[in-house]
Enzyme design. Sequence first.
Site, short mmCIF file in Angstrom:
data_model
loop_
_atom_site.label_atom_id
_atom_site.label_comp_id
_atom_site.label_asym_id
_atom_site.label_seq_id
_atom_site.Cartn_x
_atom_site.Cartn_y
_atom_site.Cartn_z
N SER A 68 19.27 48.41 -17.15
CA SER A 68 18.98 47.81 -18.45
C SER A 68 17.61 47.17 -18.46
O SER A 68 17.29 46.35 -17.59
CB SER A 68 20.02 46.75 -18.80
OG SER A 68 21.13 47.31 -19.41
N ASP A 125 17.87 43.94 -29.46
CA ASP A 125 18.26 43.85 -28.05
C ASP A 125 17.05 43.97 -27.14
O ASP A 125 17.10 44.63 -26.11
CB ASP A 125 19.32 44.91 -27.68
CG ASP A 125 19.96 44.60 -26.32
OD1 ASP A 125 19.84 43.46 -25.84
OD2 ASP A 125 20.57 45.52 -25.74
N HIS A 168 20.00 41.36 -23.73
CA HIS A 168 21.28 41.05 -23.08
C HIS A 168 21.12 40.82 -21.58
O HIS A 168 22.01 40.24 -20.95
CB HIS A 168 22.33 42.14 -23.36
CG HIS A 168 22.10 43.45 -22.68
ND1 HIS A 168 21.69 44.59 -23.36
CD2 HIS A 168 22.24 43.84 -21.40
CE1 HIS A 168 21.59 45.59 -22.51
NE2 HIS A 168 21.92 45.16 -21.30
#
Length: 489
Positions: free
Chosen positions: A236, A159, A129
């Site tokens: 992230s 992911d 993402h």
Amino acid sequence: MSLRTLVFSGVALAVLALGATLALTTVNAPTQPQVQLLVSPPDAGERLVPTSDGQVKLSFAPVVKAVSPSVVNVYATRIESQTTSPFASDPFFSRFFGDQYFQSRPRESRSLGSGVIVEGAGVILTNSHVISGATDVRIALSDGREFAVDIVVEDKQTDLAVLRVRDPKGATFPAITFADSDGLLVGDLVLAIGNPFGVGQTVTSGIVSALARTGVEASEYEFFIQTDAAINPGNSGGALVDLDGHLVGINTAIFSQTGGSVGIGFAIPANMARLVAEAGVTGGQIIRPWFGAKMQPVDADIAQSLGMDAPHGALLTEIAPGGPAERAGFRSGDVILSVDGQRVDDPSAFNFRLATRPIGQIARLERLRGGAEETVEFTVEAAPAPSDAALATISGNSRFSGVSVRQLDPALAEAKGLPYDATGVIITAVAPGSPAEGMGLRVDDIILSLNDRDMVDAATFSSLASQRVRTWQIILQRNGRVTRSIVSG
């Protein structure tokens, strides 16, 4: 910089999108050399609690010094459409002023994330993402050097994504060592390293709060490490490391009502991340295994009816005809309790455990059948690849020109959430600007019937769709809903 948020039981789940988790087997590309990722041996040592003031005052600095050069900042640039007026979506204003008045304009947006160097030639692991939809991606090392990178693997199912430095200019990069994440215990100390809010590389500390967390993201392979180390937007794709400086997870998501850290963060375990990284290092392809059964969790009522002391395991509710599970002797009503001695609490845990076994390996599955526990040796298999006869692409002077389809089989039906005996052809691609796109067909639409003929296979579809007729009667299924349309030829 913004967060992608999901509401979960009244709590906002903030997935650190920054801008705006089967056996995975790699098939080596012939031109790529085989490269060995650094993997630490399992730690069989006993965990020790500090017993003196001197031990309590010990610093994490040596670990940070060793690991931080392997953590990078990831900058992703996207080109997005932006309308010239807030009234563009209003049908009255569109009709009154005309569509030309509300033309969209391209707008450049940038997002920020983190990544982890996993191979010295410049291979970086991050979250999918973080780079999704990006037209340009760059990384910045802790020493300030910047490099353009190519996206080698983008795996939305876990992911995770793998990047490779486009032109290393002769440089070598400090790669991190993978830990065996199955060796983690609740209470282990961990460090999270990344670039939260773009302030620069930051280290936070905490413990492993829980293991095998599910319900965090809409993913087949949910099996997250939960930690109270502070994780914020920008983290992230960054590293979660143990006190040996080995990678135990890739920081991915947080639970939050505000968008900031409240001490509930989640990381994809290193055992899953390593398999995706290997695909990127070797230039290979991710091949997922297929068990061939649908499952549900064992709740208290089911556990009582099966004579179990406590509810846990994955209950098989349906078996794919001719699939690996059926050939291994499994049947509906069996409960899988463990994989190679690793406890299975629910279907997500089973999916993850199988996900980390390579294709061809024999896994020992413990099952409960008729009140008796037994161990079954199961050979991990990939889902069967479609034959040429199961695929079709329409071209030429046809209303369906530009569409590619694949006929449904049990493995594909399971992946799409359909019954094993589902029939039809599923659209796998629609060429931009093609007649098929103009007709409104979309990827994942399932064509059930054309002009009152059932689409039993790809050959039937190809034969009929290549014809020129005055009108088409189309029955298709989209997002679980069956619709009937009449389209001129």
